[in-house]
Design a protein around this motif. Structure first.
Motif, PDB file in Angstrom:
ATOM      1  N   ALA A 185       0.813  -1.228   0.000  1.00 57.33           N
ATOM      2  CA  ALA A 185       0.000   0.000   0.000  1.00 57.33           C
ATOM      3  C   ALA A 185       0.836   1.262   0.000  1.00 57.33           C
ATOM      4  CB  ALA A 185      -0.939  -0.005   1.207  1.00 57.33           C
ATOM      5  N   GLY A 186       2.164   1.141  -0.105  1.00 55.89           N
ATOM      6  CA  GLY A 186       3.002   2.326  -0.123  1.00 55.89           C
ATOM      7  C   GLY A 186       3.148   2.923   1.263  1.00 55.89           C
ATOM      8  N   GLU A 187       3.738   4.116   1.277  1.00 54.46           N
ATOM      9  CA  GLU A 187       4.096   4.729   2.548  1.00 54.46           C
ATOM     10  C   GLU A 187       3.680   6.186   2.530  1.00 54.46           C
ATOM     11  OE1 GLU A 187       8.134   4.710   5.303  1.00 54.46           O
ATOM     12  OE2 GLU A 187       8.170   3.879   3.294  1.00 54.46           O
TER      13      GLU A 187
ATOM     14  N   GLY B  21       3.993   8.121  -1.913  1.00 55.78           N
ATOM     15  CA  GLY B  21       4.138   6.671  -1.995  1.00 55.78           C
ATOM     16  C   GLY B  21       2.835   5.910  -1.842  1.00 55.78           C
ATOM     17  N   ARG B  22       1.905   6.442  -1.054  1.00 61.31           N
ATOM     18  CA  ARG B  22       0.642   5.739  -0.840  1.00 61.31           C
ATOM     19  C   ARG B  22      -0.154   5.593  -2.128  1.00 61.31           C
ATOM     20  NH1 ARG B  22      -2.343   3.296   0.644  1.00 61.31           N
ATOM     21  NH2 ARG B  22      -3.973   4.064   2.009  1.00 61.31           N
TER      22      ARG B  22
ATOM     23  N   PRO C  45       0.968   2.184  -5.307  1.00 61.69           N
ATOM     24  CA  PRO C  45       0.458   0.816  -5.510  1.00 61.69           C
ATOM     25  C   PRO C  45      -0.983   0.772  -6.007  1.00 61.69           C
ATOM     26  CG  PRO C  45       1.444   1.073  -3.322  1.00 61.69           C
ATOM     27  CD  PRO C  45       1.269   2.444  -3.894  1.00 61.69           C
TER      28      PRO C  45
ATOM     29  N   ASP D 179       4.061   9.896   3.204  1.00 57.60           N
ATOM     30  CA  ASP D 179       5.290  10.681   3.352  1.00 57.60           C
ATOM     31  C   ASP D 179       5.391  11.341   4.730  1.00 57.60           C
ATOM     32  OD1 ASP D 179       5.686   9.924   0.795  1.00 57.60           O
ATOM     33  OD2 ASP D 179       5.166  11.851  -0.118  1.00 57.60           O
TER      34      ASP D 179
ATOM     35  N   TYR E 294      -6.672  -3.206  -5.207  1.00 57.29           N
ATOM     36  CA  TYR E 294      -6.791  -1.913  -5.892  1.00 57.29           C
ATOM     37  C   TYR E 294      -7.261  -2.063  -7.338  1.00 57.29           C
ATOM     38  CZ  TYR E 294      -4.444  -0.062  -1.804  1.00 57.29           C
ATOM     39  OH  TYR E 294      -4.128   0.284  -0.524  1.00 57.29           O
TER      40      TYR E 294
END
Lengths: 85, 419
Positions: free
Chosen positions: A17-19, B75-76, B79, A21, B144
């Motif tokens: 799910a990414g990060e 970054g979120r 994906p 910032d 997603y």
């Protein structure tokens, strides 16, 4: 079975799910809510699917939704039984 | 000038102006890079580099090759977004910044709408998830995927990222859909929303998306990037698919003035859409009718138009039909015509909005970009096509045309804004 550690959970969250910032995942986040960490319900669904595959377990969607913090999710995963192959 | 009795402002009296632009297109990301590429004739079409297309009958595309998503987006979002959505989000960021819209601009969430178009959805993302589905199993498919493929995803993601909660929509009309989105954005402003972010993007240059575009049968099989997409040329052989698009900020003119906007690119004075009659009906296609209706809404006549940005399909029968429609409205060689998309490829829903940006910049700089590498226009077209070099001209009104596969026609009339 192998236990899910906080470090492994961090890796899975970022991969799935990414990060955010504005969030420091490296700190003491065990009792920080996923919401405050920038992860919504879809992010957790995606991460839970990865955990299920890697650990060979089945997680109930409602249980995952109720695991509001990393500690609760680790407890849920590490208390689950491995599915019969 | 003709009567202003039935202008685009209509009963509400509201005029719609463009105050911000954002472009992600082959040959240039960023509005000024794109515009410079058009004026210098830089060709954004090249051999596909995303995958090995050596066994495909066509191997060319208009590709954006200088875009690193993580340089522009958090970054979120990575994906959960297809490449097309990344282009849309970044173009939206640029357009909002260009218009001076941010947290301190004095807008309420509900003052701000989003209306976008994409015709192909998230092909690249879906291609990868389908690969997982067939090779590994359904439990490997990303959650997603549920929205990353979807036509409304760009409207949704832009709305969420920028907290724009006003009236919003997504329109699909193949290559005409981008103008339809802008037309609907103008309608939304006239109904009372202060500002709407609008435009369109597309990208389908993965193995599956590209194959799908080839299946349409209109993609050129000429291998030379300099010769494959030649709208209105005697050697027109089809088009080259491209990726990207543009985002525009449209606002109520009074509201824009009240908040102190200094730069207005132009006014959207008229919009219309028509649909072609069924094949075999014997009735003519309806592109010309869309142009007439858009001019009527603007309260203008063909004599007021200083330049036409054509759809420029690049297939002889479609080029001839468009040349005839233009000829009926303006007379033989009656107006300068251009199709700068010859340098980017056809961007599907992104095509109309990028043309609109080019038209606004043409009004700004009083110069018409040329039609890529097109050089020999059949006499029978009786077109004054701008070829070879850009042409300086006194420009005050532009007509932008777009056609979508299977009958969509849309037209927008732009004018220099006079407060």
């Amino acid at each position: 079975m192998a236990r899910l550690t906080l470090d492994a959970l961090r890796t899975i969250l970022v991969a799935c799910a990414g990060e955010d910032d504005g969030v420091d995942l490296s700190g003491d986040i065990l009792d920080t809510t996923f919401e405050d960490l920038g992860y919504d319900s879809l992010a957790l669904m995606e991460s839970a699917a990865r955990i299920e595959r890697e650990f060979g377990i089945a997680l109930d969607d409602d249980d995952v939704n109720e695991a509001l913090t990393p500690r609760l999710l680790l407890d849920l995963v590490n208390g689950s039984e491995v599915r019969a192959a | 000038m003709s009567t202003q009795s039935s202008t685009a402002a209509g009963a509400s009296g509201r005029r719609v102006v463009v105050t911000g632009l954002g472009v992600t297109a082959p040959g240039g990301i960023g509005t000024e890079h794109y515009w410079k590429a058009l004026l210098t004739g830089e060709n954004g079409i090249s051999e596909l580099s995303r995958f090995d297309a050596s066994r495909y009958p066509s191997r060319l595309a208009g590709q954006i090759d200088d875009f690193e998503a993580s340089d522009h987006l958090p970054g979120r979002l990575l994906p959960q977004t297809d490449v097309s959505t990344r282009y849309a989000l970044v173009a939206a960021d640029w357009a909002l910044a260009d218009a001076g819209v941010g947290p301190d601009a004095g807008f309420e969430d509900y003052d701000l709408g989003v209306v976008t178009s994409t015709a192909q959805g998230g092909f690249d993302f879906t291609h990868r998830e389908f690969h997982k589905l067939w090779s590994q199993g359904p439990e490997y498919v990303s959650v997603y995927e549920s929205f990353a493929w979807f036509y409304a995803v760009n409207t949704g993601q832009i709305s969420i990222r920028n907290t724009m909660r006003g009236p919003s929509a997504a329109l699909v009309g193949e290559q005409a859909g981008g103008l339809d989105a802008i037309g609907h954005a103008c309608r939304t402003v006239r109904r009372g929303t202060r500002l709407v972010l609008t435009g369109g993007v597309d990208s389908a240059l993965d193995p599956w998306g590209y194959a799908s575009q080839l299946a349409g049968g209109l993609v050129s099989t000429v291998a030379d990037p300099e010769r494959a997409y030649l709208p209105f040329d005697a050697e027109a052989s089809g088009h080259v698919p491209g990726e990207g698009g543009a985002v525009l900020i449209v606002e109520d003119a009074d509201s824009a003035r009240e908040r102190g906007v200094e730069r207005i690119y132009g006014e959207i004075a008229g919009y219309a859409a028509t649909f072609d009659p069924a094949p075999g009906s014997g009735r003519p296609p309806a592109l010309g009718r869309a142009a007439e209706l858009a001019l009527a809404q603007a309260g203008l006549t063909p004599a007021d138009v200083s330049v036409v940005f054509a759809d420029g399909a690049g297939a002889p029968d479609l080029d001839r039909a468009e040349a005839e429609a233009i000829g009926r409205l303006f007379g033989p060689h009656g107006v300068p015509v251009t199709a700068p998309k010859a340098l980017t490829g056809r961007l599907c829903a992104g095509g109309g909005p990028t043309d609109l940006v080019a038209a606004l910049l043409a009004l700004r700089d009083q110069v018409i970009p040329a039609t890529g590498r097109t050089a020999r226009v059949p006499d029978a077209y009786r077109l004054d096509l701008v070829t070879g070099q850009p042409r300086e001209a006194a420009l005050s009104t532009a007509l932008v045309l777009a056609r979508g596969r299977h009958g969509f026609n849309s037209a927008i009339v732009l004018t220099t804004h006079r407060p």
